[in-house]
Design a protein around this motif. Structure first.
Motif, PDB file in Angstrom:
ATOM      1  N   VAL A  46     -34.393  34.008  23.673  1.00 31.91           N
ATOM      2  CA  VAL A  46     -33.967  34.626  22.414  1.00 31.91           C
ATOM      3  C   VAL A  46     -32.458  34.796  22.488  1.00 31.91           C
ATOM      4  O   VAL A  46     -31.930  35.447  23.402  1.00 31.91           O
ATOM      5  CB  VAL A  46     -34.664  35.980  22.194  1.00 31.91           C
ATOM      6  N   PHE A  47     -31.777  34.201  21.535  1.00 32.36           N
ATOM      7  CA  PHE A  47     -30.316  34.169  21.535  1.00 32.36           C
ATOM      8  C   PHE A  47     -29.851  34.804  20.230  1.00 32.36           C
ATOM      9  O   PHE A  47     -29.795  34.156  19.189  1.00 32.36           O
ATOM     10  CB  PHE A  47     -29.832  32.720  21.660  1.00 32.36           C
ATOM     11  N   GLY A  48     -29.549  36.103  20.308  1.00 30.46           N
ATOM     12  CA  GLY A  48     -29.237  36.817  19.084  1.00 30.46           C
ATOM     13  C   GLY A  48     -28.180  37.886  19.266  1.00 30.46           C
ATOM     14  O   GLY A  48     -27.391  37.867  20.209  1.00 30.46           O
ATOM     15  N   ASP A  49     -28.200  38.847  18.335  1.00 30.40           N
ATOM     16  CA  ASP A  49     -27.240  39.940  18.329  1.00 30.40           C
ATOM     17  C   ASP A  49     -27.979  41.256  18.540  1.00 30.40           C
ATOM     18  O   ASP A  49     -29.039  41.278  19.171  1.00 30.40           O
ATOM     19  CB  ASP A  49     -26.432  39.925  17.022  1.00 30.40           C
ATOM     20  N   SER A  50     -27.453  42.348  18.009  1.00 33.69           N
ATOM     21  CA  SER A  50     -28.048  43.663  18.249  1.00 33.69           C
ATOM     22  C   SER A  50     -29.457  43.791  17.701  1.00 33.69           C
ATOM     23  O   SER A  50     -30.245  44.601  18.192  1.00 33.69           O
ATOM     24  CB  SER A  50     -27.164  44.755  17.637  1.00 33.69           C
ATOM     25  N   LEU A  51     -29.808  43.000  16.691  1.00 32.77           N
ATOM     26  CA  LEU A  51     -31.158  43.054  16.139  1.00 32.77           C
ATOM     27  C   LEU A  51     -32.191  42.587  17.159  1.00 32.77           C
ATOM     28  O   LEU A  51     -33.359  42.974  17.091  1.00 32.77           O
ATOM     29  CB  LEU A  51     -31.249  42.195  14.869  1.00 32.77           C
ATOM     30  N   SER A  52     -31.755  41.757  18.101  1.00 36.41           N
ATOM     31  CA  SER A  52     -32.639  41.271  19.159  1.00 36.41           C
ATOM     32  C   SER A  52     -32.368  41.935  20.501  1.00 36.41           C
ATOM     33  O   SER A  52     -33.168  41.802  21.429  1.00 36.41           O
ATOM     34  CB  SER A  52     -32.504  39.751  19.314  1.00 36.41           C
ATOM     35  N   VAL A  87     -36.838  35.123  27.879  1.00 38.82           N
ATOM     36  CA  VAL A  87     -35.533  35.575  28.364  1.00 38.82           C
ATOM     37  C   VAL A  87     -34.748  36.084  27.160  1.00 38.82           C
ATOM     38  O   VAL A  87     -34.636  35.383  26.143  1.00 38.82           O
ATOM     39  CB  VAL A  87     -34.753  34.422  29.027  1.00 38.82           C
ATOM     40  N   ASN A  88     -34.200  37.288  27.257  1.00 47.02           N
ATOM     41  CA  ASN A  88     -33.402  37.829  26.160  1.00 47.02           C
ATOM     42  C   ASN A  88     -31.924  37.657  26.495  1.00 47.02           C
ATOM     43  O   ASN A  88     -31.371  38.367  27.332  1.00 47.02           O
ATOM     44  CB  ASN A  88     -33.727  39.299  25.917  1.00 47.02           C
ATOM     45  N   ALA A  89     -31.278  36.679  25.840  1.00 41.46           N
ATOM     46  CA  ALA A  89     -29.851  36.420  26.040  1.00 41.46           C
ATOM     47  C   ALA A  89     -29.048  36.912  24.848  1.00 41.46           C
ATOM     48  O   ALA A  89     -28.000  36.343  24.511  1.00 41.46           O
ATOM     49  CB  ALA A  89     -29.625  34.923  26.259  1.00 41.46           C
ATOM     50  N   SER A  90     -29.533  37.965  24.203  1.00 42.93           N
ATOM     51  CA  SER A  90     -28.878  38.519  23.020  1.00 42.93           C
ATOM     52  C   SER A  90     -27.766  39.479  23.430  1.00 42.93           C
ATOM     53  O   SER A  90     -27.814  40.092  24.498  1.00 42.93           O
ATOM     54  CB  SER A  90     -29.895  39.247  22.146  1.00 42.93           C
ATOM     55  N   LEU A  91     -26.786  39.636  22.545  1.00 40.25           N
ATOM     56  CA  LEU A  91     -25.626  40.480  22.813  1.00 40.25           C
ATOM     57  C   LEU A  91     -25.251  41.230  21.539  1.00 40.25           C
ATOM     58  O   LEU A  91     -24.967  40.604  20.504  1.00 40.25           O
ATOM     59  CB  LEU A  91     -24.454  39.616  23.282  1.00 40.25           C
ATOM     60  N   GLY A  96     -21.464  33.325  19.863  1.00 35.72           N
ATOM     61  CA  GLY A  96     -22.684  32.702  20.355  1.00 35.72           C
ATOM     62  C   GLY A  96     -22.465  31.257  20.738  1.00 35.72           C
ATOM     63  O   GLY A  96     -22.984  30.791  21.772  1.00 35.72           O
ATOM     64  N   LEU A  97     -21.708  30.545  19.930  1.00 38.94           N
ATOM     65  CA  LEU A  97     -21.433  29.145  20.220  1.00 38.94           C
ATOM     66  C   LEU A  97     -20.698  29.000  21.554  1.00 38.94           C
ATOM     67  O   LEU A  97     -20.978  28.076  22.333  1.00 38.94           O
ATOM     68  CB  LEU A  97     -20.608  28.527  19.089  1.00 38.94           C
ATOM     69  N   SER A  98     -19.789  29.915  21.838  1.00 31.00           N
ATOM     70  CA  SER A  98     -19.052  29.833  23.107  1.00 31.00           C
ATOM     71  C   SER A  98     -19.931  30.183  24.303  1.00 31.00           C
ATOM     72  O   SER A  98     -19.709  29.682  25.414  1.00 31.00           O
ATOM     73  CB  SER A  98     -17.830  30.759  23.069  1.00 31.00           C
ATOM     74  N   ARG A  99     -20.948  31.028  24.117  1.00 30.36           N
ATOM     75  CA  ARG A  99     -21.822  31.449  25.222  1.00 30.36           C
ATOM     76  C   ARG A  99     -23.005  30.527  25.460  1.00 30.36           C
ATOM     77  O   ARG A  99     -23.590  30.505  26.540  1.00 30.36           O
ATOM     78  CB  ARG A  99     -22.393  32.851  24.928  1.00 30.36           C
ATOM     79  N   LEU A 100     -23.382  29.782  24.425  1.00 31.51           N
ATOM     80  CA  LEU A 100     -24.652  29.056  24.493  1.00 31.51           C
ATOM     81  C   LEU A 100     -24.736  28.014  25.601  1.00 31.51           C
ATOM     82  O   LEU A 100     -25.773  27.931  26.278  1.00 31.51           O
ATOM     83  CB  LEU A 100     -24.967  28.421  23.132  1.00 31.51           C
ATOM     84  N   PRO A 101     -23.720  27.187  25.818  1.00 31.62           N
ATOM     85  CA  PRO A 101     -23.878  26.173  26.869  1.00 31.62           C
ATOM     86  C   PRO A 101     -24.250  26.759  28.220  1.00 31.62           C
ATOM     87  O   PRO A 101     -25.117  26.217  28.919  1.00 31.62           O
ATOM     88  CB  PRO A 101     -22.502  25.483  26.889  1.00 31.62           C
ATOM     89  N   GLN A 102     -23.627  27.863  28.604  1.00 32.88           N
ATOM     90  CA  GLN A 102     -23.942  28.479  29.895  1.00 32.88           C
ATOM     91  C   GLN A 102     -25.358  29.044  29.894  1.00 32.88           C
ATOM     92  O   GLN A 102     -26.083  28.937  30.890  1.00 32.88           O
ATOM     93  CB  GLN A 102     -22.938  29.589  30.212  1.00 32.88           C
TER      94      GLN A 102
END
Length: 197
Positions: free
Chosen positions: A27-33, A59-63, A71-77
């Protein structure tokens, strides 16, 4: 070996489905996730993890505070680290709340979808609705971004994460933006119904 092939064919002909392989869902999201304002165990992502366990991993990779650019800058890693089979993409709310340009938001989401697919992950796109005080034209154009991406890129899609309670302030925290603990189960079910696992 021949018997095994015929047995498999027989199962398919009879309409019986074979068990799905174990999958990793990111899950790749923001505060809602990210369960903002709540215990992490109360959030819809934690509830989804419990629902899919033990077969599938979540896996919760939300921030909290994340924009589509961040998100675009974090996604590849994140893709390299977790190697997900599914990416649940829930971003854009902070772009909308800040009134950021919608073409840039759409381009960022589209790039994240393509990066996920290049990493051999399926994508479930989560749509967000803005509060009505942002005006009908902007809010309509904002939501149209998600509809357009889902249609053009043929994505699994949840049009509205807060479907069924978006207008009920009693289901939100004091800020009126982040859903309360009482709404997290409904959010999880909304996502779960669109996730083919």
């Amino acid at each position: 070996m021949r018997f095994r092939r015929f047995h498999l064919a027989g199962l398919l002909i009879c309409g019986l489905s074979l068990p799905l392989q174990a999958a990793t869902v990111m899950v790749f999201g923001d505060s809602l996730s990210a369960a903002y304002g709540l215990s992490p165990s109360q959030g819809w992502v934690a509830l989804l993890a419990r629902d899919l366990a033990p077969k599938h991993k979540v896996v919760n990779a939300s921030l909290s505070g994340e924009t589509t650019a961040g998100g675009l800058s974090r996604l590849p890693q994140a893709l390299a680290t977790h190697k997900p089979d599914w990416v649940i993409l829930e971003l854009g709310a902070n772009d909308g709340l800040r009134g950021l340009p919608l073409p840039a938001m759409q381009a960022n989401l589209q790039r994240m979808i393509r990066l996920s697919r290049q990493a051999h992950a399926n994508v479930l796109l989560i749509g967000i609705a803005l509060p009505p005080n942002y005006g009908p034209d902007y809010t309509r154009a904002f939501h149209a971004v998600y509809d357009r991406l889902a249609r053009e890129l043929k994505l699994s899609y949840v049009p509205q994460l807060m479907a069924g309670f978006a207008g009920d302030l009693s289901r939100f925290q004091a800020d009126g933006i982040h859903p309360a603990a009482s709404a997290q189960g409904q959010m999880m079910q909304t996502v779960r119904q669109a996730l083919p696992l």
